[in-house]
Design a protein around this motif. Structure first.
Motif, PDB file in Angstrom:
ATOM      1  N   SER A 158      24.583  13.816  -5.578  1.00 41.99           N
ATOM      2  CA  SER A 158      24.266  14.684  -6.315  1.00 41.99           C
ATOM      3  C   SER A 158      24.794  14.531  -7.808  1.00 41.99           C
ATOM      4  CB  SER A 158      25.265  16.200  -5.747  1.00 41.99           C
ATOM      5  OG  SER A 158      25.791  15.498  -4.580  1.00 41.99           O
ATOM      6  N   LYS A 160      24.557  14.300 -11.719  1.00 47.26           N
ATOM      7  CA  LYS A 160      23.412  14.240 -12.297  1.00 47.26           C
ATOM      8  C   LYS A 160      23.211  13.014 -13.324  1.00 47.26           C
ATOM      9  CE  LYS A 160      22.042  18.950 -11.856  1.00 47.26           C
ATOM     10  NZ  LYS A 160      23.069  19.595 -11.277  1.00 47.26           N
ATOM     11  N   ASN A 161      21.909  12.761 -13.635  1.00 48.68           N
ATOM     12  CA  ASN A 161      21.825  11.271 -14.258  1.00 48.68           C
ATOM     13  C   ASN A 161      21.278  11.871 -15.824  1.00 48.68           C
ATOM     14  OD1 ASN A 161      20.840   9.033 -15.215  1.00 48.68           O
ATOM     15  ND2 ASN A 161      18.950   9.040 -13.832  1.00 48.68           N
ATOM     16  N   THR A 162      22.378  12.366 -16.384  1.00 47.76           N
ATOM     17  CA  THR A 162      22.215  12.776 -17.785  1.00 47.76           C
ATOM     18  C   THR A 162      22.912  11.876 -18.735  1.00 47.76           C
ATOM     19  OG1 THR A 162      24.485  13.858 -17.580  1.00 47.76           O
ATOM     20  CG2 THR A 162      22.232  15.080 -16.968  1.00 47.76           C
TER      21      THR A 162
END
Ligand SMILES: [Zn+2]
Length: 333
Positions: A158, A160-162
């Motif tokens: 979960s 986030k791929n930021t």
């Protein structure tokens, strides 16, 4: 018998149910242990894991097998170099201790499966920008309260791929063997790596134990697999990433462990007993008395510094396998 038709790590089909209805962690649960003849891994076949077990494990603080983690967490805050203390306790942390010399001083580090948070904290104390995550709320509560606000209770899937979530190093010690799908897990870690970032994993080395062992590991489904060097190599080549795996003893002289004594003591198949009852209460282990005697002898004799150093010298010189596989993964250039 299991319906699994290929190895969950290497995906080859040379597999066989090695043991039917092996007693699981919780009383009344049973799992088939499957052996892969290609990579040598043992694993269970299951679609889901009841993760509430981690609330039990981390909520009690004195859980056998996890109690030492709690002890580390309590002790660290008074120490000048907590990472060094951890490294002198267990080879898992020695690998981290050795590896971070290669990092820039402002490196961003993610620890996945940080438990009580002591390793994340010990890296933070060295000046690194850290984040520790774990799915067990009691463990994260403990970590935040004791060490500071650099923890989050979530699963890596979960996260986030930021751009904010790009790391120079992702550490995950003794976690991959808890996952359902190791390739997916490692693939997710790769998506969170910054440019030139690396992943450092450790997992119990199956080849350290006796060849005919069934499961000398935490009972399923807490551990879902027991891996070899070849398992990791096959997985890395499937993911098309570069790897470096260390499984040989190194010149490691822990202050608190006699590696030779450990070698002869813990390679045996443990009893086929469940660990907790349906309510999560720890079941009495049969060998409590013999363990107490062993601990006494260990303290008086095997932990004597001279004897310990001689034993560790013998171990480092003549024994081909370490109990822990240290795995470094990175993107191919
Ligand atoms: Zn396999």
């Amino acid at each position: 018998m299991s319906n699994q038709n290929s190895c969950i790590i290497c995906e080859k089909t040379e597999i066989e149910t090695l043991y039917s209805k092996y007693p699981g962690y919780v009383k009344g649960t049973f799992y088939d242990i499957i052996k892969c003849y290609n990579c040598g891994a043992h694993f269970i076949s299951t679609d889901s894991i009841d993760k509430s077990i981690y609330k039990v494990i981390y909520g009690r603080k004195n859980f056998s097998g996890y109690d030492r983690y709690y002890e580390y967490a309590k002790k660290l805050k008074s120490l000048e170099n907590p990472l060094k203390y951890l490294a002198m306790n267990e080879s898992i942390y020695y690998h981290v201790y050795n590896y971070i010399n290669t990092l820039d001083s402002n490196a961003k580090i993610l620890e996945v499966g940080c438990g009580y948070g002591y390793l994340t904290y010990s890296l933070q104390q060295l000046g690194y920008n850290v984040l520790g995550i774990d799915l067990a709320q009691p463990a994260i509560n403990f970590a935040k309260k004791n060490f500071g606000d650099f923890y989050s209770c979530l699963e890596v899937s979960s996260l986030k791929n930021t751009d904010d979530n790009k790391f120079d190093l992702i550490i995950s010690t003794e976690v991959i063997e808890h996952t359902l799908n190791p390739s997916e897990f490692v693939g997710k870690l790769f998506s969170l790596l910054g440019k030139n970032g690396k992943i450092l994993l450790t997992t119990p080395n199956k080849e350290y134990f006796k060849t005919n062992s069934i499961w000398v590991s935490t009972k399923p489904p807490v551990h879902t697999m027991w891996l070899t060097r070849k398992s990791i190599e096959e997985m890395a080549s499937k993911l098309d990433v570069a790897w470096n795996i260390q499984q040989n003893p190194f010149r490691y002289y822990p202050t608190y462990e006699n590696q030779l004594v450990r070698y002869f003591r813990i390679r045996e198949e443990p009893s086929f007993d469940h660990v907790v009852d349906e309510e999560g209460n720890q079941l009495a282990q049969k060998s409590v008395k013999s363990r107490r005697i062993f601990h006494y002898v260990k303290k008086q004799l095997f932990e004597n510094p001279i004897i310990r150093n001689i034993c560790n010298f013998v171990y480092n010189t003549f024994f081909p396998q370490d109990i822990t596989l240290r795995i470094i993964l990175w993107k191919k250039m």
